[in-house]
Design an enzyme around this catalytic site. Sequence first.
Site, mmCIF file in Angstrom:
data_model
loop_
_atom_site.group_PDB
_atom_site.id
_atom_site.type_symbol
_atom_site.label_atom_id
_atom_site.label_comp_id
_atom_site.label_asym_id
_atom_site.label_seq_id
_atom_site.Cartn_x
_atom_site.Cartn_y
_atom_site.Cartn_z
ATOM 1 N N THR A 229 103.875 32.244 7.163
ATOM 2 C CA THR A 229 102.866 31.253 7.505
ATOM 3 C C THR A 229 103.336 30.425 8.690
ATOM 4 O O THR A 229 104.539 30.221 8.875
ATOM 5 C CB THR A 229 102.535 30.328 6.318
ATOM 6 N N HIS A 230 102.378 29.970 9.477
ATOM 7 C CA HIS A 230 102.645 28.993 10.533
ATOM 8 C C HIS A 230 102.237 27.598 10.070
ATOM 9 O O HIS A 230 102.448 26.621 10.776
ATOM 10 C CB HIS A 230 101.857 29.344 11.809
ATOM 11 N N ASN A 231 101.645 27.499 8.882
ATOM 12 C CA ASN A 231 101.144 26.244 8.352
ATOM 13 C C ASN A 231 102.292 25.466 7.703
ATOM 14 O O ASN A 231 102.769 25.821 6.619
ATOM 15 C CB ASN A 231 100.025 26.533 7.345
ATOM 16 N N ASN B 286 102.305 22.557 6.331
ATOM 17 C CA ASN B 286 101.930 21.947 5.050
ATOM 18 C C ASN B 286 102.125 22.933 3.902
ATOM 19 O O ASN B 286 102.674 22.585 2.857
ATOM 20 C CB ASN B 286 100.472 21.478 5.086
ATOM 21 N N LYS B 287 101.665 24.161 4.100
ATOM 22 C CA LYS B 287 101.861 25.203 3.074
ATOM 23 C C LYS B 287 103.345 25.460 2.862
ATOM 24 O O LYS B 287 103.802 25.599 1.736
ATOM 25 C CB LYS B 287 101.203 26.514 3.510
ATOM 26 N N ASP C 218 97.153 33.865 0.945
ATOM 27 C CA ASP C 218 95.878 33.518 1.543
ATOM 28 C C ASP C 218 95.118 32.756 0.470
ATOM 29 O O ASP C 218 95.249 33.055 -0.728
ATOM 30 C CB ASP C 218 95.096 34.744 2.012
ATOM 31 N N LYS D 208 99.800 17.849 -7.245
ATOM 32 C CA LYS D 208 98.941 18.940 -6.799
ATOM 33 C C LYS D 208 99.564 20.287 -7.159
ATOM 34 O O LYS D 208 98.880 21.188 -7.650
ATOM 35 C CB LYS D 208 98.710 18.843 -5.289
#
Length: 189
Positions: A7-9, A11-12, A68, A171
């Site tokens: 991932t490039h995210n 936050n994830k 995903d 969360k």
Amino acid sequence: MKLVFATHNQNKFNEVKLLLPKTIELLSLTDINCHEEIPETADTISGNAILKVEFIKDKYGLDCFADDTGLEVTSLNYEPGVYSARYAGEPSDSEANMKKLLEKLAGKKDRSACFKTVIALSYNEVDVLFEGLCEGTITKTKRGEKGFGYDPIFLPNGKIQTFAEMSLEEKSEIGHRGKAMRQLISYFS
């Protein structure tokens, strides 16, 4: 053990790193010098997770996993689903996505929704899928400053706070990604 999270995210990445035991060293795409955008052209959430894993396996030959995630809204025929990140078009824009979703839900009584995460793992030449679901409803207005994506408008069933009002730990405890990650972690136990 070293595992690449495709991932490039950021936050994830941070959300997932929090869940992993210290025995697993998590590497990002930046750590392996992968700076390109991995194509997500499948028509299913699981298909996109698999595409990302295959990309890393083929190009870098490393053990990895990818996720995903999609938000499926019942009264919108399960939109945005696989198109969640780019629901309002290119480039990906969370604010525009939430605005479009709230506009499409205007006047609808059924605001039920489900967040779905699929994690594809490729480890020691074995491929496995894990799925996490979190049922809830879409609020009428945004609430909270934490999280990312649709978190400010997603209220998990039985809770009074949206994902964006919860701490990352709260969360992760009830959320779709946390559920899928706990399956991945137990796979290594």
